[in-house]
Design a protein around this motif. Sequence first.
Motif, PDB file in Angstrom:
ATOM      1  N   ASN A 239       0.818  -1.220   0.000  1.00 29.16           N
ATOM      2  CA  ASN A 239       0.000   0.000   0.000  1.00 29.16           C
ATOM      3  C   ASN A 239       0.849   1.267   0.000  1.00 29.16           C
ATOM      4  O   ASN A 239       0.847   2.055   0.947  1.00 29.16           O
ATOM      5  CB  ASN A 239      -0.919   0.000   1.235  1.00 29.16           C
ATOM      6  N   PRO A 240       1.572   1.528  -1.100  1.00 28.58           N
ATOM      7  CA  PRO A 240       2.453   2.699  -1.125  1.00 28.58           C
ATOM      8  C   PRO A 240       1.691   3.995  -1.338  1.00 28.58           C
ATOM      9  O   PRO A 240       0.571   4.004  -1.855  1.00 28.58           O
ATOM     10  CB  PRO A 240       3.356   2.406  -2.324  1.00 28.58           C
ATOM     11  N   LYS A 241       2.307   5.100  -0.946  1.00 27.82           N
ATOM     12  CA  LYS A 241       1.741   6.422  -1.205  1.00 27.82           C
ATOM     13  C   LYS A 241       1.988   6.828  -2.650  1.00 27.82           C
ATOM     14  O   LYS A 241       1.173   7.490  -3.279  1.00 27.82           O
ATOM     15  CB  LYS A 241       2.375   7.447  -0.252  1.00 27.82           C
ATOM     16  N   GLU A 258       0.943   6.703 -17.948  1.00 27.20           N
ATOM     17  CA  GLU A 258      -0.512   6.644 -17.756  1.00 27.20           C
ATOM     18  C   GLU A 258      -1.047   5.244 -18.040  1.00 27.20           C
ATOM     19  O   GLU A 258      -1.964   4.768 -17.359  1.00 27.20           O
ATOM     20  CB  GLU A 258      -1.203   7.672 -18.657  1.00 27.20           C
ATOM     21  N   ASP A 259      -0.488   4.571 -19.046  1.00 25.78           N
ATOM     22  CA  ASP A 259      -0.920   3.201 -19.343  1.00 25.78           C
ATOM     23  C   ASP A 259      -0.569   2.262 -18.196  1.00 25.78           C
ATOM     24  O   ASP A 259      -1.377   1.404 -17.808  1.00 25.78           O
ATOM     25  CB  ASP A 259      -0.249   2.718 -20.641  1.00 25.78           C
ATOM     26  N   ILE A 260       0.639   2.432 -17.641  1.00 22.91           N
ATOM     27  CA  ILE A 260       1.052   1.615 -16.499  1.00 22.91           C
ATOM     28  C   ILE A 260       0.125   1.856 -15.323  1.00 22.91           C
ATOM     29  O   ILE A 260      -0.329   0.913 -14.655  1.00 22.91           O
ATOM     30  CB  ILE A 260       2.515   1.940 -16.115  1.00 22.91           C
ATOM     31  N   ALA A 261      -0.176   3.132 -15.054  1.00 23.75           N
ATOM     32  CA  ALA A 261      -1.040   3.478 -13.925  1.00 23.75           C
ATOM     33  C   ALA A 261      -2.429   2.866 -14.090  1.00 23.75           C
ATOM     34  O   ALA A 261      -3.025   2.361 -13.131  1.00 23.75           O
ATOM     35  CB  ALA A 261      -1.137   4.999 -13.786  1.00 23.75           C
ATOM     36  N   GLU A 267      -5.715  -3.775 -11.001  1.00 24.43           N
ATOM     37  CA  GLU A 267      -5.391  -4.890 -10.116  1.00 24.43           C
ATOM     38  C   GLU A 267      -5.807  -4.635  -8.672  1.00 24.43           C
ATOM     39  O   GLU A 267      -5.786  -5.550  -7.848  1.00 24.43           O
ATOM     40  CB  GLU A 267      -3.875  -5.163 -10.151  1.00 24.43           C
ATOM     41  N   LEU A 268      -6.168  -3.397  -8.337  1.00 29.36           N
ATOM     42  CA  LEU A 268      -6.487  -3.046  -6.952  1.00 29.36           C
ATOM     43  C   LEU A 268      -7.930  -3.377  -6.606  1.00 29.36           C
ATOM     44  O   LEU A 268      -8.782  -3.502  -7.492  1.00 29.36           O
ATOM     45  CB  LEU A 268      -6.226  -1.551  -6.725  1.00 29.36           C
ATOM     46  N   LEU A 269      -8.201  -3.493  -5.326  1.00 30.78           N
ATOM     47  CA  LEU A 269      -9.576  -3.757  -4.883  1.00 30.78           C
ATOM     48  C   LEU A 269     -10.450  -2.549  -5.173  1.00 30.78           C
ATOM     49  O   LEU A 269     -10.200  -1.458  -4.647  1.00 30.78           O
ATOM     50  CB  LEU A 269      -9.587  -4.067  -3.383  1.00 30.78           C
ATOM     51  N   TRP A 274      -7.527   3.955  -2.799  1.00 35.00           N
ATOM     52  CA  TRP A 274      -6.089   3.727  -2.738  1.00 35.00           C
ATOM     53  C   TRP A 274      -5.271   5.010  -2.790  1.00 35.00           C
ATOM     54  O   TRP A 274      -4.343   5.202  -2.045  1.00 35.00           O
ATOM     55  CB  TRP A 274      -5.680   2.789  -3.881  1.00 35.00           C
ATOM     56  N   ASP A 275      -5.600   5.896  -3.703  1.00 35.96           N
ATOM     57  CA  ASP A 275      -4.908   7.191  -3.798  1.00 35.96           C
ATOM     58  C   ASP A 275      -3.390   7.007  -3.935  1.00 35.96           C
ATOM     59  O   ASP A 275      -2.595   7.542  -3.153  1.00 35.96           O
ATOM     60  CB  ASP A 275      -5.232   8.042  -2.563  1.00 35.96           C
ATOM     61  N   ILE A 276      -2.975   6.241  -4.930  1.00 35.61           N
ATOM     62  CA  ILE A 276      -1.553   6.022  -5.186  1.00 35.61           C
ATOM     63  C   ILE A 276      -1.116   6.883  -6.361  1.00 35.61           C
ATOM     64  O   ILE A 276      -1.683   6.790  -7.451  1.00 35.61           O
ATOM     65  CB  ILE A 276      -1.274   4.541  -5.497  1.00 35.61           C
ATOM     66  N   ASP A 277      -0.142   7.735  -6.144  1.00 36.50           N
ATOM     67  CA  ASP A 277       0.392   8.567  -7.222  1.00 36.50           C
ATOM     68  C   ASP A 277       1.425   7.773  -8.018  1.00 36.50           C
ATOM     69  O   ASP A 277       2.346   7.200  -7.447  1.00 36.50           O
ATOM     70  CB  ASP A 277       1.065   9.824  -6.651  1.00 36.50           C
ATOM     71  N   VAL A 278       1.260   7.743  -9.334  1.00 39.48           N
ATOM     72  CA  VAL A 278       2.260   7.143 -10.211  1.00 39.48           C
ATOM     73  C   VAL A 278       2.953   8.290 -10.927  1.00 39.48           C
ATOM     74  O   VAL A 278       2.329   9.029 -11.691  1.00 39.48           O
ATOM     75  CB  VAL A 278       1.628   6.171 -11.228  1.00 39.48           C
TER      76      VAL A 278
END
Length: 330
Positions: A239-241, A258-261, A267-269, A274-278
């Motif tokens: 669960n990274p920031k 953006e494609d990776i993000a 894959e997340l629930l 989640w609020d994960i910044d890529v």
Amino acid sequence: MHYPTRHPLPTLEDRIVAHLSLSPATRSQLCEALETSRTNLGRALTTLLDEGSVVPVRSNAPGRGRPTQLLTLNASAAHAVGLLVTRTSCAAVMLSRSGTVLAAAHIVSPVSPTLLECLEQTCKALSASATSQGIDVRLSGGVGGCVVSDFRLVGGARGLAGELGHITVAGNDALCGCGKRGCVETLASVPALCERAGARDLRELRAAVHADDERALAALEGAARAIGYVLGSAALLINPKAIIVAGETVDTFPQIKEDIAAHMRAELLPVMEWDIDVVTSSLGPLRAAQGCAYIAAHPSGEDADRERAPHRGGATASPGVGVRAGGERS
């Protein structure tokens, strides 16, 4: 195995170096300026003198008795070396005790076929740069990692934390250099991308993508999907920031972030926030190598204890390697 990513409290050695960076000083002057005892100062100075970061000079001040001994920084002494080794480039940076970059080397598309030979080639280039500038280098070992927790770089029990490139991707049976099959590296590394797209290098791959070549676009999409899958799995675990994506592929195709993000978030629930910044890295290879050198020069807790222990185990190679100076002469 943890490494600090924030500035630790300065040690007495750090404070001595900072003071001497302004002007030479005697032991008495250092004791007064740093508000420390002769005994504590002596211990710290022994470390700095032994590693060559500080050297004594005699004062020319007239007077009777023994000449006053001044202490000054040795501008030609390297304290730490940072190495960043990838399949397509190698970077190395040498730092002084005060953090000044003394020498650097950056090799793009190394001709060496193996990681160890590439590392040797990089070290030779850095050594040549240092020798031409009269820099004195003493090297000992240390290892970096690529997972940050609570502002600390985590290497794991053996320095292998973050080996995301060797997580298996479903439906992929390609043989990896590590001996396994299906590793994400066989889909998303630069050599794998170019091979799947029928391109000789990233320049040709970029031209093919801009020309809307279906094979090249499919290879890039496959890499983004594989990386997103792996990052999604990692996010479920820790669960990274934020997640930082970097490297030649991201530099060449910024839109892949953006494609990776998007693939990662798939894959997340979905019922949880989640609020994960890529984000992409803002540092180039030499800056990353400089960071490795800084980490090697500032061991924390268990790493400092390990360095002081009489027995030293072997080092494990990883994409970011920190090598600390101050040990055996190379």
